[in-house]
Write an enzyme that holds these catalytic residues in place. Structure first.
Site, PDB file in Angstrom:
ATOM      1  N   ARG A   6      -5.344   4.103  -8.276  1.00 51.28           N
ATOM      2  CA  ARG A   6      -6.746   4.195  -8.193  1.00 51.28           C
ATOM      3  C   ARG A   6      -7.428   2.807  -7.813  1.00 51.28           C
ATOM      4  O   ARG A   6      -8.445   2.418  -8.619  1.00 51.28           O
ATOM      5  CB  ARG A   6      -7.206   4.779  -9.522  1.00 51.28           C
ATOM      6  CG  ARG A   6      -6.813   6.354  -9.771  1.00 51.28           C
ATOM      7  CD  ARG A   6      -7.898   7.148  -8.842  1.00 51.28           C
ATOM      8  NE  ARG A   6      -7.857   8.668  -9.292  1.00 51.28           N
ATOM      9  CZ  ARG A   6      -7.603   9.506  -8.333  1.00 51.28           C
ATOM     10  NH1 ARG A   6      -7.717   9.394  -7.181  1.00 51.28           N
ATOM     11  NH2 ARG A   6      -7.566  10.668  -8.784  1.00 51.28           N
TER      12      ARG A   6
ATOM     13  N   PHE B   4     -17.924  15.001   3.696  1.00 53.46           N
ATOM     14  CA  PHE B   4     -16.995  14.419   2.827  1.00 53.46           C
ATOM     15  C   PHE B   4     -17.545  12.915   2.668  1.00 53.46           C
ATOM     16  O   PHE B   4     -17.789  12.309   3.725  1.00 53.46           O
ATOM     17  CB  PHE B   4     -15.500  14.469   3.292  1.00 53.46           C
ATOM     18  CG  PHE B   4     -14.724  13.732   2.429  1.00 53.46           C
ATOM     19  CD1 PHE B   4     -14.048  14.493   1.408  1.00 53.46           C
ATOM     20  CD2 PHE B   4     -14.316  12.476   2.520  1.00 53.46           C
ATOM     21  CE1 PHE B   4     -13.046  13.868   0.215  1.00 53.46           C
ATOM     22  CE2 PHE B   4     -13.314  11.761   1.779  1.00 53.46           C
ATOM     23  CZ  PHE B   4     -12.870  12.451   0.904  1.00 53.46           C
TER      24      PHE B   4
ATOM     25  N   GLU C 104      -6.737  17.331   6.968  1.00 44.75           N
ATOM     26  CA  GLU C 104      -7.545  18.267   7.118  1.00 44.75           C
ATOM     27  C   GLU C 104      -6.753  19.172   8.338  1.00 44.75           C
ATOM     28  O   GLU C 104      -6.634  20.089   8.300  1.00 44.75           O
ATOM     29  CB  GLU C 104      -8.922  17.728   7.761  1.00 44.75           C
ATOM     30  CG  GLU C 104      -9.893  18.477   7.640  1.00 44.75           C
ATOM     31  CD  GLU C 104     -11.022  17.882   7.640  1.00 44.75           C
ATOM     32  OE1 GLU C 104     -11.334  16.991   8.420  1.00 44.75           O
ATOM     33  OE2 GLU C 104     -12.115  18.158   6.899  1.00 44.75           O
TER      34      GLU C 104
ATOM     35  N   GLY D   1      -4.567   3.767  -3.774  1.00 49.75           N
ATOM     36  CA  GLY D   1      -5.950   4.484  -4.175  1.00 49.75           C
ATOM     37  C   GLY D   1      -5.661   5.815  -4.591  1.00 49.75           C
ATOM     38  O   GLY D   1      -6.353   6.269  -5.148  1.00 49.75           O
ATOM     39  N   ASP D   2      -4.357   6.198  -4.669  1.00 52.05           N
ATOM     40  CA  ASP D   2      -4.090   7.506  -5.175  1.00 52.05           C
ATOM     41  C   ASP D   2      -4.179   7.814  -6.563  1.00 52.05           C
ATOM     42  O   ASP D   2      -4.249   6.866  -7.338  1.00 52.05           O
ATOM     43  CB  ASP D   2      -2.768   7.869  -4.419  1.00 52.05           C
ATOM     44  CG  ASP D   2      -2.540   8.632  -3.144  1.00 52.05           C
ATOM     45  OD1 ASP D   2      -3.678   9.365  -3.023  1.00 52.05           O
ATOM     46  OD2 ASP D   2      -1.968   8.391  -2.659  1.00 52.05           O
TER      47      ASP D   2
ATOM     48  N   LYS E 139     -14.224  22.583  -0.180  1.00 50.78           N
ATOM     49  CA  LYS E 139     -12.849  22.019  -0.584  1.00 50.78           C
ATOM     50  C   LYS E 139     -13.201  20.587  -1.115  1.00 50.78           C
ATOM     51  O   LYS E 139     -14.028  19.753  -0.621  1.00 50.78           O
ATOM     52  CB  LYS E 139     -12.110  22.214   0.567  1.00 50.78           C
ATOM     53  CG  LYS E 139     -12.192  21.145   1.550  1.00 50.78           C
ATOM     54  CD  LYS E 139     -11.181  21.391   2.671  1.00 50.78           C
ATOM     55  CE  LYS E 139     -11.438  20.234   3.822  1.00 50.78           C
ATOM     56  NZ  LYS E 139     -10.618  20.425   5.170  1.00 50.78           N
TER      57      LYS E 139
ATOM     58  N   ASN F 265      -8.499  -0.714   4.031  1.00 49.72           N
ATOM     59  CA  ASN F 265      -8.577  -1.004   2.622  1.00 49.72           C
ATOM     60  C   ASN F 265      -7.466  -1.956   2.486  1.00 49.72           C
ATOM     61  O   ASN F 265      -7.624  -2.514   0.878  1.00 49.72           O
ATOM     62  CB  ASN F 265      -8.398   0.141   1.865  1.00 49.72           C
ATOM     63  CG  ASN F 265      -7.145   1.065   2.041  1.00 49.72           C
ATOM     64  OD1 ASN F 265      -6.640   0.896   3.065  1.00 49.72           O
ATOM     65  ND2 ASN F 265      -6.718   1.844   1.114  1.00 49.72           N
TER      66      ASN F 265
ATOM     67  N   ASP G  83       0.868  -1.190  -0.048  1.00 51.88           N
ATOM     68  CA  ASP G  83      -0.135  -0.097   0.008  1.00 51.88           C
ATOM     69  C   ASP G  83       0.750   1.308  -0.082  1.00 51.88           C
ATOM     70  O   ASP G  83       2.197   1.126   0.496  1.00 51.88           O
ATOM     71  CB  ASP G  83      -0.647  -0.060   1.307  1.00 51.88           C
ATOM     72  CG  ASP G  83      -1.734   1.095   1.316  1.00 51.88           C
ATOM     73  OD1 ASP G  83      -2.415   1.606   0.483  1.00 51.88           O
ATOM     74  OD2 ASP G  83      -1.991   1.726   2.542  1.00 51.88           O
TER      75      ASP G  83
ATOM     76  N   ASP H 186      -1.591  -0.684   5.836  1.00 55.83           N
ATOM     77  CA  ASP H 186      -1.923  -0.276   7.307  1.00 55.83           C
ATOM     78  C   ASP H 186      -3.393  -0.251   7.452  1.00 55.83           C
ATOM     79  O   ASP H 186      -3.771  -0.015   8.434  1.00 55.83           O
ATOM     80  CB  ASP H 186      -1.081   0.894   7.482  1.00 55.83           C
ATOM     81  CG  ASP H 186      -1.488   2.181   6.897  1.00 55.83           C
ATOM     82  OD1 ASP H 186      -2.022   1.808   5.656  1.00 55.83           O
ATOM     83  OD2 ASP H 186      -1.652   3.175   7.368  1.00 55.83           O
TER      84      ASP H 186
END
Lengths: 348, 1104
Positions: B745, B493, B452, B631-632, B516, B774, B348, B771
């Site tokens: 992704r 969100f 955040e 997932g980025d 945002k 997911n 990951d 970690d």
């Protein structure tokens, strides 16, 4: 699970493992490696040692004087007679002549040797009761003695079991011909032939005021000609279960061909130094049938040395393995010297 | 007793039970019953103790949980009840710092507005406080027990499920419906904090709770060695049957030919009456005797060794993270040697490779970027120690850890640039952070996501200090003066929306929407007038993304009162709908979040974990392929790839697959493949099918021919297509030939699919590290799953087999512990099989001389004790402590890892070598004494060739040969090894003499018939000569082969050992040279240099 962890954390504030050599796998250690000098030197040392050892053993084994006489072939008539078990009560005597070319000096032992007799067969080797032989009063039905436990009428056999039942029961005597007219009996010792531990620990007669009463209520095994308490009537300490011939027989052999010690020479008179060269005769009372089981019987006269009897195997094996080791040492040296240059490269 | 039953269910144990039963049949029993039962008992006790301690712990915690007291409202009174008696529908009172007993609907609490705070560490590992709020109607009930007892609301909700973050339901009470969501529910496992008391109604209890639903059963994992061992056990069993048959036939023939004559001395007994039947029985007898080739102790020893290795991992200080106070933890103790065979690592990104610590790094406000540092000549420079950070001392509430290097931004703020102010106002308003002011001037933020936190902290430092919030207001200190905003709505969100908004009313009555979110999403919802700013900002965004920064776009919108009220009605309606409330809500949000005005964008740096680059470098040296599944987005993922050197500029080609249809994906994959196979295959381009067939055939060959470094980057969409049907093979083929594969992704499910794919097609050992929640699927499906006990929570750790605090420990885990484990286990198995074959096959040879009667060679007690006493400890010590190469070298020479991947140290070939070795030794063990004792007498003329002396001789030789052999095999002689090896021999003689002693014989004459044997036999010179010769003969060839192998064809291990030895002599010259830590500044420098052209173009033209 998590809960457990947090509790553990509370008990000892830092969960950092101990820094001990054991836990960090850093125990001091010796890291041996097969290096050329050590390997080669060990090869040569061991090889030379084995070679020398082998030669010594061969030499000493060669010094053993030994005579083996196959009397089951010579006494054919007796062998034939014994093949039929109905003749068990007929006595059969047999004489075997031989000439000793050289003196047999020192301790001389008389062995009987059986071939093709499977004392190491599992069912045979099991068929005994050590408790009974220890003089204890045991219920033979529960022991391993089958199929030789009791007679159909319920009388237990003493000693019980297949081993005891098949005990070697030839009697062998040797006479020495001083000249063509006079023959004298060679004196033999019949006790002291077994291990001390067997004679004094493993075998015990049942206790009673005399031996025959100790064996009351039992009978001899079917193949025996006399009960156990009559095995040696002359010597009280060699009678019953602690009879040496019996003890030796009860120590089963590892292989189907074996020799058991029968008598030791008693050093008296002419025989103080051993058996002198000359003509001898074995007088054999032939009781033990072997031809029926395709076996053979021999009587063996032998001296001994520090390495045992006349068996050359050990000496030869030592010599051969010593030679091979030395040879291998040379070959390895050659290979090592010739091919070592190649291995200089080093990759990561 | 139950434990016993369970143990017998294991095949191996059942097999030994079967043997035990066989032994009880007197006709078959070739060994006394104790020869099997004693080891069996020992083994069972060990296993039982192990199971019992495990169970005990589990029970303890179960009991503890079940017997926790809860105050339950029964008949209008509060009564103490055990947790296990809590039922749905009960009303429970909870006090501060207690665990929540079941999934509760929050009714009321001591805090105003029915708020209560919980910590969800047990659920997801997050230690920050979360807020739950009761429905206003129920919160009015307060602490009034009478009214609470009368509470008769009915909750309609979804069936029990395992989603921790979702709950939908409706409360019907007093003819009203109230919608319920996750915010109103306290889940079991949470801890109540900062709240004196609260009341809740039980919705789910016991196994229905979300916590319990989540503790899914993990698949039972087995190592490849395990599987190999089982196969081998079957083979050995077959071999055993073969030998049994040979010996049984021998027995039949013997009984017919020889035994028939011998029968005068040994009658048939009643049962056995024909030679064929005798042969049949002999078969079983020999099965019993020869079964020690696979002794019972094997499985236990393997377990013990693995357990030992696990403890070594737990104890390793170099895998202990002082910052987090977490040592490495082995959660599955049976997989250690597999760690030495890893070929593929699936990692990951977030929290694993990166720290998941975000720092506000850059921003773009109204078309202007801030955050870059320029030297005097106006060139962009890298940030280093010397760069002066912005001084935030003017702000007493500034977070001291925050660093920012661009002074122009603070200038703009001080100048009062409206857009900049609006920008930071947004950051300080639009979030879900909780603040806590412990002492004056010491603000602590409880953040949901580190992004955040970084943004709010940035705003705080730039003078827009978020002070506190209530459900209806937000208080912010703007440039020194307190302003309180009315919070009208939070449009939260989620992963689909990828944005969040707040609607606030300023003190002067203006209603504003601050939003945002992800740039792509947000840009679609901007007012058309933003076109120009948008393109400018998106340029900046690309630049930021190019530097591996995480970006967010910010926008605002002014709302009129009417518009808002209208919309609020829609929202309320949506809120109360039952079935698909989330959809309705989304639609309502959509309604208002449009025509927004762009403010700018933020860029947050995602810090790499310590030592990641180095770890990845040495792992790839060890020929381990690392796939990053994240997932980025693609750019971010690639940039992380660059920054940790998984992608480099020197790579021949980086294939990027990002297509939307299957055909395109296929095309791209094929192109990649053509490229990989190079010009040599040019001609076959046209024949797709032909090529395909060829390739599938030459697959393995081709893999070797590919030279150079390639990388593959594939996005989630293409991956989904690539995982379908026939593309699968092509994908795997290409991917496996690349040095690096990055999948971006991807969904959690896809992560697992990728792992399964590689497992299926490559038959390689895979490791997944992650970690977060997911990563669980991936961790569970890989051969080995590793959880980083890091930021995102404990779920991954709970599902994993190993856990530690930082990615860099992976290197040590694999290269040191994994390699050692594998090496030790292989050595152990080789030796174990060798030992048992040497031990057992002597019976086989003896069979030919004892009429195939299943007579044993050894004393029964020796058979009983050999495997559990005489020969077990030295090999265990070797299995636990042996090291071929020390830890430093196994890390430095990563190539040492390869034998494990190729399965070289223990495979079928090795196994046969071991067997052949054992066979040879047993041959020597039997025939040398046989030859020496044949027809001879001892040195005193008495017995030497009797069965018992022979047994003692062979047994003694065996013990000595086996000990010498292990002495040769051991390459790392610790004091323990020495003690065990010498101790075993000593114990052997001690037990031998005890068993052959007079005393024990007199007590048990039937069980110890070897009385006096040791004394008599071992005092004979020839017996010792035989033992010596046997040892020499069985050991010398082994030394010869080992030496020649090492001398002529040294493996890397041998070379390193030699080097190690040489180095120790000339005093250590540690090569720490390679251990250069790449600091963050260098990393970002790298990122700059890579994006040089791109960045310069934008900045020189449009910036400054």
């Amino acid at each position: 699970m998590k809960n457990k962890n947090s509790q553990g954390a509370q008990e000892c504030p830092s969960r950092c493992p101990d820094n001990s050599a054991f836990k960090q796998q850093k125990l001091p250690a010796w890291k041996p490696k097969l290096t050329a000098p050590s390997v080669l030197s060990s090869f040569f040392t061991i090889g030379v040692f084995c070679l020398l050892m082998g030669i010594c053993i061969i030499l000493s084994a060669r010094s053993v004087k030994e005579i083996q006489i196959n009397y089951s072939d010579i006494c054919l008539s007796c062998s034939k007679l014994r093949e039929n078990s109905s003749n068990w009560d007929k006595e059969c005597n047999c004489s075997v002549h031989f000439t000793l070319q050289e003196n047999m000096l020192g301790d001389v032992f008389m062995y009987y040797r059986l071939q093709n007799f499977y004392q190491n067969h599992r069912r045979y080797a099991l068929s005994r009761s050590d408790a009974q032989l220890l003089g204890q009063d045991v219920n033979i039905e529960n022991s391993n003695c089958a199929p030789f436990t009791t007679y159909p009428n319920g009388t237990p056999m003493a000693p019980c079991g297949a081993i005891a039942n098949s005990m070697f029961n030839d009697s062998i005597q040797l006479s020495y011909h001083l000249n063509s007219y006079t023959a004298i009996q060679v004196p033999w010792l019949k006790s002291g032939n077994s291990w001390w531990s067997d004679k004094n620990v493993k075998f015990r007669n049942p206790t009673s005021y005399n031996l025959s009463s100790a064996f009351a209520g039992t009978t001899r095994p079917p193949y025996w000609q006399k009960p156990a308490y009559l095995l040696d009537e002359e010597d009280e300490r060699n009678n019953g279960y602690i009879n040496d011939d019996f003890i030796i027989w009860m120590r089963v052999s590892a292989f189907p061909t074996f020799r058991n010690l029968y008598r030791r020479l008693h050093h008296t008179n002419q025989f103080a130094d051993g058996l002198p060269a000359g003509n001898y005769t074995f007088h054999i009372t032939y009781n033990f049938p072997v031809t029926r089981l395709k076996g053979k019987k021999q009587v063996v006269l032998s001296t001994i040395t520090w390495s045992g009897g006349s068996n050359l195997f050990l000496g030869i094996a030592y010599t051969v393995s010593g030679a091979v080791t030395v040879l291998a040492g040379f070959i390895i040296t050659a290979i090592h010297l010739k091919l070592r240059k190649k291995k200089t490269y080093f990759q990561r | 007793p139950v434990n016993l039953f369970e143990q017998f269910q294991r095949v191996a144990n059942a097999y030994f039970l079967f043997l035990l039963i066989l032994q009880l049949i007197p006709e078959i029993s070739s060994l006394s019953w104790f020869t099997t039962i004693v080891p069996l008992m020992v083994v069972f006790t060990i296993t039982a103790v192990k199971d019992a301690t495990d169970d005990c712990f589990r029970h303890k915690s179960d009991n503890q949980v079940n017997n926790r007291q809860a105050e339950v409202l029964i008949d209008g009174r509060l009564q103490n009840e055990k947790w296990m008696n809590v039922k749905p529908g009960d009303v429970i009172k909870l006090e501060n710092n207690t665990f929540v007993a079941a999934d509760l609907l929050l009714l009321s609490s001591s805090e105003p507005h029915g708020l209560c705070y919980i910590e969800t560490a047990e659920l997801d590992g997050e230690t920050n406080l979360k807020v739950r709020q009761a429905l206003p109607v129920t919160s009015e009930l307060g602490p009034d027990i009478r009214r609470l007892a009368e509470f008769d609301g009915v909750v309609v909700c979804e069936p029990p499920n395992n989603k921790l973050d979702k709950f939908t339901g409706v409360l019907f009470w007093k003819d009203n419906r109230y919608s319920l969501n996750n915010e109103k529910v306290l889940l079991r496992g949470c801890v109540l904090r900062n709240t004196d008391w609260c009341f809740g109604m039980v919705i789910f209890a016991g196994p229905d709770t979300k916590l319990m639903q989540n503790s899914g059963r993990t698949k039972f994992k087995r190592t490849s060695i395990d599987r190999l061992m089982n196969t081998l056990a079957l083979w050995i069993f077959g071999f055993l049957v073969c030998m049994g048959i040979i010996l049984a036939i021998g027995n039949s023939i013997w009984e017919h030919q020889v035994g028939a004559h011998f029968r005068i001395y040994l009658f048939w007994n009643e049962v056995v009456n024909s030679s064929v039947f005798s042969g049949f029985l002999t078969f079983w007898s020999y099965i019993i005797i020869l079964n020690s080739v696979v002794p019972i102790s094997l499985y236990v020893s393997v377990e013990v060794i693995r357990l030992g290795h696990s403890y070594f991992i737990n104890w390793d200080r170099k895998m202990y993270c002082p910052q987090k106070d977490t040592p490495a933890e082995v959660r599955t103790t049976t997989l250690n040697e597999e760690l030495g065979q890893i070929e593929y690592i699936f990692s990951d990104k977030t929290g694993t490779i990166t720290q998941n610590i975000m720092t506000f790094n850059k921003c773009s406000i109204n078309g202007k970027t801030y955050g870059d540092v320029y030297d005097d000549l106006g060139r962009k420079t890298e940030i280093n120690e010397k760069t002066v950070p912005v001084d935030f001392s003017f702000n007493p509430l500034a977070d001291r850890k925050f660093q920012f290097y661009d002074h122009s931004l603070i200038e703009s703020i001080k100048l009062g640039d409206a857009m900049v102010h609006e920008f930071f106002r947004l950051l300080s308003l639009c979030h879900t952070v909780m603040s806590e002011e412990k002492n004056a001037g010491e603000l602590i933020y409880q953040v949901q996501s580190p992004d955040e936190g970084a943004l709010v902290t940035a705003a705080r430092n730039f003078g827009f200090i978020f002070k506190s919030r209530t459900p209806e207001t937000i208080t912010v200190e703007e440039m020194g003066k307190l302003v309180t905003y009315q919070l009208l709505a939070i449009l939260d969100f989620n992963n689909i929306r990828k944005r969040m908004s707040v609607i606030v009313q300023t003190p002067d009555g203006q209603i504003k929407l601050y939003c945002k979110g992800a740039d792509t999403i947000l840009f679609e919802r901007l007012h058309p007038s933003n076109e120009e700013l948008m393109s400018l900002t998106s340029d900046h965004l690309e630049e930021f993304a190019g530097e591996g920064l995480r970006t967010l776009a910010l926008a605002y919108k002014n709302l009129t009162e009417e518009h808002f009220k209208e919309w609020f009605k829609i929202l309320q309606e949506a809120n109360t709908s039952v079935d698909s409330r989330n959809d309705y809500l989304a639609a309502a949000y959509e309604e208002i979040e449009k025509d927004m005005m762009l403010l700018g964008a933020t860029a947050i740096e995602d810090k790499l974990q310590e030592g990641v680059t180095e770890t990845i470098a040495s792992l790839s040296l060890a020929n381990i392929k690392i796939w990053v599944l994240t997932g980025d987005k693609q750019e971010t993922a690639m940039n992380i790839g660059y920054s940790c050197h998984m992608l480099t500029d020197t790579m021949n080609e980086i294939f990027i697959v990002a297509s939307h249809t299957g055909m395109e994906v296929r095309e791209e994959l094929r192109k990649a493949k053509e490229h990989l196979f190079g010009q040599s295959k040019d001609l076959s381009n046209s024949h797709v099918f032909c090529e395909k067939m060829q390739e599938s055939k030459q697959d393995s060959v081709l893999e070797e021919t590919v030279t150079g470094d390639y990388a593959l980057v594939i996005n989630g969409h293409s991956l989904a297509l690539a995982l379908e049907g026939d593309l699968e093979n092509e994908f795997v083929e290409v991917a496996c030939m690349c040095k690096t594969v990055i999948c971006c992704r991807v969904t959690p499910l896809q992560k697992a699919q990728v792992v399964e794919l590689v497992k299926k097609h490559r038959k390689a050992v895979t490791l997944a590290i992650g970690d977060g929640a997911n990563d669980i699927s991936m961790i569970k499906s890989a051969h080995i799953g590793i959880g980083i006990s890091g930021e995102e929570g404990m779920q991954a750790v709970l599902a994993s087999d190993y856990s530690f605090a930082q990615f860099r420990y992976l290197k040590r885990l694999l290269l040191v512990h994994g390699r050692w484990s594998y090496f030790r286990m292989c050595k152990f198995l080789c030796y174990f099989f060798y030992k048992n074959f040497a031990f057992t096959l002597v019976h086989f040879w003896f069979g030919f001389f004892c009429g195939f009667s299943a007579q044993t060679v050894y004393d029964q007690w020796f058979i009983t004790l050999f495997n559990i006493v005489y020969a077990s400890l030295p090999v265990l010590a070797m299995g636990l402590f042996d090291q071929d190469v020390n830890e430093q070298n196994s890390m430095d020479y990563a190539k040492l890892y390869e034998p494990g991947q190729l399965n070289l140290l223990f495979n079928k070939r090795k196994f046969f070598i071991c067997i052949a070795h054992g066979l040879y030794t047993s041959f020597a063990l039997f025939f040398i004494p046989y030859g020496a004792f044949y027809n001879t007498a001892g040195e005193d003329g008495k017995h030497i060739a009797d069965y018992q002396s022979f047994a003692v001789t062979v047994a003694t030789s065996l013990v000595i040969v086996v000990s010498v052999q292990i002495a040769l095999d051991t390459s790392y002689w610790t004091a323990i090894n020495r003690f065990f090896i010498l101790g075993s021999i000593a114990v052997y003689f001690a037990i031998l003499f005890t068993m052959h002693s007079d005393g024990i014989f007199v007590i048990f004459p039937n069980h110890f018939p070897f009385v006096g044997n040791a004394r008599n036999s071992l005092s004979q010179i020839s017996v010792w000569l035989v033992i010596l010769l046997t040892t020499v003969v069985s050991v010398m060839p082994v030394i010869t082969f080992q030496f020649l192998k090492e001398d002529l064809n040294p493996t890397l291990t041998d070379q390193v050992r030699k080097l190690q030895k040489a180095r120790r002599k000339q005093k250590p010259l540690q090569n720490y040279m390679r251990r250069v830590y790449r600091t963050n500044s260098r990393r970002s420098a790298y990122a700059f240099s890579h994006q040089e052209g791109f960045g310069e173009l934008i900045t020189s033209g449009k910036n400054m």
